[in-house]
Motif scaffolding. Sequence first.
Motif, PDB file in Angstrom:
ATOM      1  N   TRP A   1      42.115  40.578  45.498  1.00  0.00           N
ATOM      2  CA  TRP A   1      41.867  41.728  44.972  1.00  0.00           C
ATOM      3  C   TRP A   1      42.803  42.465  44.088  1.00  0.00           C
ATOM      4  CZ3 TRP A   1      37.225  44.503  46.020  1.00  0.00           C
ATOM      5  CH2 TRP A   1      36.333  43.972  47.053  1.00  0.00           C
ATOM      6  N   ASP A   2      43.114  41.496  43.009  1.00  0.00           N
ATOM      7  CA  ASP A   2      44.153  42.032  41.883  1.00  0.00           C
ATOM      8  C   ASP A   2      43.684  41.550  40.512  1.00  0.00           C
ATOM      9  OD1 ASP A   2      44.522  39.130  42.012  1.00  0.00           O
ATOM     10  OD2 ASP A   2      46.343  39.254  42.988  1.00  0.00           O
ATOM     11  N   ILE A   3      44.480  41.561  39.570  1.00  0.00           N
ATOM     12  CA  ILE A   3      44.160  41.091  38.208  1.00  0.00           C
ATOM     13  C   ILE A   3      43.749  39.844  37.965  1.00  0.00           C
ATOM     14  CG2 ILE A   3      46.564  40.959  37.391  1.00  0.00           C
ATOM     15  CD1 ILE A   3      43.702  42.713  35.634  1.00  0.00           C
ATOM     16  N   THR A   4      44.423  38.988  38.846  1.00  0.00           N
ATOM     17  CA  THR A   4      44.183  37.596  38.705  1.00  0.00           C
ATOM     18  C   THR A   4      42.842  37.186  39.316  1.00  0.00           C
ATOM     19  OG1 THR A   4      46.429  36.794  38.714  1.00  0.00           O
ATOM     20  CG2 THR A   4      44.874  35.241  39.346  1.00  0.00           C
ATOM     21  N   GLY A   5      42.313  37.897  40.411  1.00  0.00           N
ATOM     22  CA  GLY A   5      41.427  37.910  41.082  1.00  0.00           C
ATOM     23  C   GLY A   5      40.228  38.188  40.150  1.00  0.00           C
ATOM     24  N   LEU A   6      40.238  39.358  39.479  1.00  0.00           N
ATOM     25  CA  LEU A   6      39.213  40.027  38.631  1.00  0.00           C
ATOM     26  C   LEU A   6      39.002  38.944  37.453  1.00  0.00           C
ATOM     27  CD1 LEU A   6      37.397  42.296  37.757  1.00  0.00           C
ATOM     28  CD2 LEU A   6      39.417  43.325  36.498  1.00  0.00           C
ATOM     29  N   HIS A   7      40.148  38.618  36.984  1.00  0.00           N
ATOM     30  CA  HIS A   7      39.947  37.665  35.763  1.00  0.00           C
ATOM     31  C   HIS A   7      38.970  36.363  36.093  1.00  0.00           C
ATOM     32  CE1 HIS A   7      41.510  39.835  32.442  1.00  0.00           C
ATOM     33  NE2 HIS A   7      42.455  40.097  33.022  1.00  0.00           N
TER      34      HIS A   7
ATOM     35  N   ALA B   1      42.114  47.217  49.869  1.00  0.00           N
ATOM     36  CA  ALA B   1      43.131  46.520  48.896  1.00  0.00           C
ATOM     37  C   ALA B   1      43.721  47.255  47.909  1.00  0.00           C
ATOM     38  CB  ALA B   1      42.298  45.439  48.089  1.00  0.00           C
ATOM     39  N   PRO B   2      44.839  47.398  47.556  1.00  0.00           N
ATOM     40  CA  PRO B   2      45.462  48.193  46.355  1.00  0.00           C
ATOM     41  C   PRO B   2      44.896  48.121  45.133  1.00  0.00           C
ATOM     42  CG  PRO B   2      47.200  47.109  47.601  1.00  0.00           C
ATOM     43  CD  PRO B   2      45.963  46.091  47.931  1.00  0.00           C
ATOM     44  N   THR B   3      44.740  49.134  44.369  1.00  0.00           N
ATOM     45  CA  THR B   3      43.976  49.111  42.885  1.00  0.00           C
ATOM     46  C   THR B   3      45.031  48.456  42.070  1.00  0.00           C
ATOM     47  OG1 THR B   3      42.931  51.284  43.299  1.00  0.00           O
ATOM     48  CG2 THR B   3      43.244  50.355  41.075  1.00  0.00           C
ATOM     49  N   PRO B   4      44.576  47.389  41.283  1.00  0.00           N
ATOM     50  CA  PRO B   4      45.344  46.518  40.395  1.00  0.00           C
ATOM     51  C   PRO B   4      45.870  47.303  39.133  1.00  0.00           C
ATOM     52  CG  PRO B   4      43.087  45.645  40.233  1.00  0.00           C
ATOM     53  CD  PRO B   4      43.311  46.595  41.432  1.00  0.00           C
TER      54      PRO B   4
ATOM     55  N   ARG C   1      24.458  39.897  44.653  1.00  0.00           N
ATOM     56  CA  ARG C   1      25.740  39.442  43.855  1.00  0.00           C
ATOM     57  C   ARG C   1      26.252  40.315  42.827  1.00  0.00           C
ATOM     58  NH1 ARG C   1      28.118  34.660  44.366  1.00  0.00           N
ATOM     59  NH2 ARG C   1      29.365  33.606  42.560  1.00  0.00           N
ATOM     60  N   LEU C   2      25.221  40.927  42.188  1.00  0.00           N
ATOM     61  CA  LEU C   2      25.729  41.839  40.992  1.00  0.00           C
ATOM     62  C   LEU C   2      26.245  42.903  41.575  1.00  0.00           C
ATOM     63  CD1 LEU C   2      22.527  41.277  38.663  1.00  0.00           C
ATOM     64  CD2 LEU C   2      24.985  41.094  38.016  1.00  0.00           C
ATOM     65  N   TYR C   3      25.974  43.506  42.599  1.00  0.00           N
ATOM     66  CA  TYR C   3      26.415  44.672  43.461  1.00  0.00           C
ATOM     67  C   TYR C   3      27.813  44.255  43.709  1.00  0.00           C
ATOM     68  CZ  TYR C   3      22.383  47.827  43.978  1.00  0.00           C
ATOM     69  OH  TYR C   3      21.439  48.722  43.953  1.00  0.00           O
ATOM     70  N   LEU C   4      27.999  43.070  44.387  1.00  0.00           N
ATOM     71  CA  LEU C   4      29.378  42.571  44.832  1.00  0.00           C
ATOM     72  C   LEU C   4      30.370  42.659  43.603  1.00  0.00           C
ATOM     73  CD1 LEU C   4      28.554  39.996  47.456  1.00  0.00           C
ATOM     74  CD2 LEU C   4      29.530  42.130  47.894  1.00  0.00           C
ATOM     75  N   MET C   5      29.654  41.779  42.307  1.00  0.00           N
ATOM     76  CA  MET C   5      30.579  41.951  41.094  1.00  0.00           C
ATOM     77  C   MET C   5      31.176  43.472  40.649  1.00  0.00           C
ATOM     78  SD  MET C   5      31.119  38.838  39.982  1.00  0.00           S
ATOM     79  CE  MET C   5      30.405  37.441  40.002  1.00  0.00           C
ATOM     80  N   ALA C   6      29.890  44.356  40.605  1.00  0.00           N
ATOM     81  CA  ALA C   6      30.015  45.840  40.343  1.00  0.00           C
ATOM     82  C   ALA C   6      31.221  46.202  41.251  1.00  0.00           C
ATOM     83  CB  ALA C   6      28.994  46.516  40.447  1.00  0.00           C
ATOM     84  N   LEU C   7      31.209  45.955  42.823  1.00  0.00           N
ATOM     85  CA  LEU C   7      32.419  46.376  43.577  1.00  0.00           C
ATOM     86  C   LEU C   7      33.443  45.996  43.271  1.00  0.00           C
ATOM     87  CD1 LEU C   7      32.568  47.890  46.233  1.00  0.00           C
ATOM     88  CD2 LEU C   7      32.305  45.635  47.507  1.00  0.00           C
ATOM     89  N   ARG C   8      33.891  44.733  42.732  1.00  0.00           N
ATOM     90  CA  ARG C   8      35.049  44.361  42.306  1.00  0.00           C
ATOM     91  C   ARG C   8      35.680  45.107  41.156  1.00  0.00           C
ATOM     92  NH1 ARG C   8      38.214  40.225  44.829  1.00  0.00           N
ATOM     93  NH2 ARG C   8      36.882  39.323  46.648  1.00  0.00           N
TER      94      ARG C   8
ATOM     95  N   ALA D   1      34.582  48.015  40.022  1.00  0.00           N
ATOM     96  CA  ALA D   1      34.721  49.594  40.362  1.00  0.00           C
ATOM     97  C   ALA D   1      36.268  49.726  40.934  1.00  0.00           C
ATOM     98  CB  ALA D   1      33.745  50.074  41.136  1.00  0.00           C
ATOM     99  N   HIS D   2      36.569  48.811  42.085  1.00  0.00           N
ATOM    100  CA  HIS D   2      37.690  48.574  42.641  1.00  0.00           C
ATOM    101  C   HIS D   2      38.852  48.605  41.555  1.00  0.00           C
ATOM    102  CE1 HIS D   2      40.948  46.400  44.543  1.00  0.00           C
ATOM    103  NE2 HIS D   2      41.123  47.406  45.530  1.00  0.00           N
ATOM    104  N   ALA D   3      38.812  47.373  40.805  1.00  0.00           N
ATOM    105  CA  ALA D   3      39.733  47.333  39.762  1.00  0.00           C
ATOM    106  C   ALA D   3      40.201  48.647  38.896  1.00  0.00           C
ATOM    107  CB  ALA D   3      39.512  46.028  38.745  1.00  0.00           C
ATOM    108  N   ALA D   4      39.128  49.259  38.600  1.00  0.00           N
ATOM    109  CA  ALA D   4      39.035  50.536  37.821  1.00  0.00           C
ATOM    110  C   ALA D   4      39.721  51.456  38.515  1.00  0.00           C
ATOM    111  CB  ALA D   4      37.816  50.892  37.173  1.00  0.00           C
ATOM    112  N   GLY D   5      39.984  51.485  40.080  1.00  0.00           N
ATOM    113  CA  GLY D   5      40.352  52.605  40.587  1.00  0.00           C
ATOM    114  C   GLY D   5      39.383  53.700  40.860  1.00  0.00           C
ATOM    115  N   ASP D   6      38.206  53.503  40.812  1.00  0.00           N
ATOM    116  CA  ASP D   6      37.280  54.411  40.743  1.00  0.00           C
ATOM    117  C   ASP D   6      36.344  54.595  42.088  1.00  0.00           C
ATOM    118  OD1 ASP D   6      35.052  56.253  40.341  1.00  0.00           O
ATOM    119  OD2 ASP D   6      34.695  55.657  38.207  1.00  0.00           O
ATOM    120  N   HIS D   7      37.076  55.418  42.848  1.00  0.00           N
ATOM    121  CA  HIS D   7      36.512  55.124  44.352  1.00  0.00           C
ATOM    122  C   HIS D   7      35.168  55.964  44.556  1.00  0.00           C
ATOM    123  CE1 HIS D   7      40.559  54.022  45.733  1.00  0.00           C
ATOM    124  NE2 HIS D   7      41.166  55.075  45.003  1.00  0.00           N
ATOM    125  N   ALA D   8      34.907  56.806  43.613  1.00  0.00           N
ATOM    126  CA  ALA D   8      33.528  57.364  43.899  1.00  0.00           C
ATOM    127  C   ALA D   8      32.532  56.259  43.196  1.00  0.00           C
ATOM    128  CB  ALA D   8      33.216  58.383  42.666  1.00  0.00           C
TER     129      ALA D   8
END
Length: 378
Positions: A12-18, A51-54, A146-153, A155-162
């Motif tokens: 759940w970091d920048i590498t994982g996102l990319h 997970a910490p926000t990257p 799967r798209l929801y899970l991608m969206a979740l990743r 949104a987490h990377a953006a630090g947008d908890h809402a």
Amino acid sequence: MIRAHEGLDQPWDITGLHNLLQELDTVPVRRVVLAATGTVLTTLAWQSLAAPTPRLIAPRKPTTAVPPSALRIVDSLVASAQAADDREGSSARQTISMSVPIIVKLLQEGDYSPEAGAHLARSLAQVCQTLASMHHDELAAGTSQRLYLMALRAAHAAGDHALVASILARMSGQAADYGQAADAVQLAATATEAAAHAAPSVRALVAARKGIAHASARELDAFEASIDDSNRFFEQADLQAESPSWAGHADRTELDAIAGRGLVILAAKRTADPLIVLPRASELLQARAQTPLGGDHQRSALRHGALYSLAQAQLGNLDTAVEAAETALTRLPTVASTRSVMLLRDLAFLLDRHSPVHPRARTIVHDIHGHCQRLRLR
């Protein structure tokens, strides 16, 4: 053929996102995607909270700049996608999917600040969430999940908890629709935690959707508590103007409709006496069912209009049920929603018992069956 969660067990970091951004080019097509259930799904939900926000930074060798004008264009794509979903249902999903590579390319190759990176990730999450909703409407459960899970990743990377909370709440609703009540309740719990510090309008929407999870699990008291929370948060929202734009549809009519849907579910599961809860459900569903044709909220009006008609038919109010069904069918030329047509199919089975002595019921049953045949639904 893959499961919805396969390949998403990245850090759940920048590498994982990319790493995950490369997956988005192949999600909507080329594969049969099977929905995930149980701990493989709920574990990812809880990880999104822990997970910490990257810190989103540009690639080492960016090939293009991301100016403010590019972010404005992306915002326009996001808003257009959400408006299309609201008005037309799933009909524009192929067109909207074309916006995903644009945002992905900017994240993969652009030169941007951490703030602009978070902006892009948030936009990507919103588009993926919208596409997931559309695919869910067309019964593509695995692709939607799967798209929801991608969206979740994203949104987490953006630090947008809402936004994380919104995605988890929608995932909970999807699980409830497919009879996965335990998953629905778990996902609703994670959504509630994610929304703990969100704007009241977001918390009201999450609480209302949590009610659906409890209804699917036959938990009447928990359902009522969730709806009470939703109403309380909505009253607080009237006093503040800090809501994200995507939560703007969570007005009194929509929240009531969600609560009404939960009551219909409870009645269907015989968790509560149908003769007691269905009149209340009808009252809550009526305003959304009677949404003017051609305006906003047509997708919601179609689905909740079908539920309103179903509730009225079960109460024996055939004329009202037929009128509501006729209105719902009037929306179908401009709104694509196989899930709603399936609700109308269930309604047709109920009305068919009365068709020999009720001409209008006979006509609407015939019309509904015609739509089902065009969609190859039996």
